[in-house]
Design an enzyme around this catalytic site. Structure first.
Site, PDB file in Angstrom:
ATOM      1  N   GLY A  45       0.812  -1.214   0.000  1.00 52.77           N
ATOM      2  CA  GLY A  45       0.000   0.000   0.000  1.00 52.77           C
ATOM      3  C   GLY A  45       0.842   1.259   0.000  1.00 52.77           C
ATOM      4  O   GLY A  45       0.551   2.230  -0.708  1.00 52.77           O
ATOM      5  N   CYS A  46       1.901   1.245   0.788  1.00 54.64           N
ATOM      6  CA  CYS A  46       2.774   2.421   0.875  1.00 54.64           C
ATOM      7  C   CYS A  46       3.520   2.642  -0.438  1.00 54.64           C
ATOM      8  O   CYS A  46       3.696   3.783  -0.873  1.00 54.64           O
ATOM      9  CB  CYS A  46       3.750   2.274   2.038  1.00 54.64           C
TER      10      CYS A  46
END
Length: 151
Positions: A45-46
């Site tokens: 996600g990051c």
């Protein structure tokens, strides 16, 4: 999660970036700034969020924005993350969580039924005078630029 809202003065901060340089809010006086807090470098996600912002870096620059990523990762981990994906902006290695706590994005989280403390993925848009213009708490990692820049 954060206590900060639109119209508040952004907390003054100083922290080391991925190269060990001290970065402060005052460095961006006269510029608009996107400060995005993310839980952990190099996680899916990051990575999606950071890459989405980087792919649109020229659009941000053309609208007068600088970008700054912040997590509690070490400078070495931030440096590896930045170099692997070629980010054109700095990443703060806020290991002591001073910046994270000043912005109020550290707190209890749940993941797969487990509770723990961590960084809440949050983005702050700060104007040229250090005033928060927007706080984005429901970040769409793959389309984050469109949440920040209105077409």
């Amino acid at each position: 999660m954060t206590h900060l809202k639109e119209g508040d003065k952004a907390p003054d901060f100083s922290a080391k970036d991925e190269q060990g340089n001290t970065v402060s809010l005052s460095d961006y006086k006269g510029k608009k700034l996107v400060v995005f807090f993310y839980p952990k470098a190099s996680t899916p996600g990051c990575t999606a969020e950071a890459c989405n912002l980087n792919e649109n870096y020229d659009r941000f620059k053309s609208k007068g924005y600088e970008i700054l990523g912040v997590s509690a990762d070490s400078a070495k981990r931030q440096s590896n993350f930045k170099n692997k994906y070629g980010f054109q902006y700095s990443l703060l290695a806020d290991e002591d969580k001073n910046v994270i706590e000043a912005f109020g994005v550290w707190g209890p989280k749940k993941f797969m039924g487990r509770e723990y403390d961590g960084i809440h993925r949050t983005t702050f848009i700060i104007d040229e005078n250090g005033i928060i213009e927007d706080v984005i708490t429901k970040v769409k990692t793959k389309a984050h630029t469109s949440q920040i820049l209105s077409e």
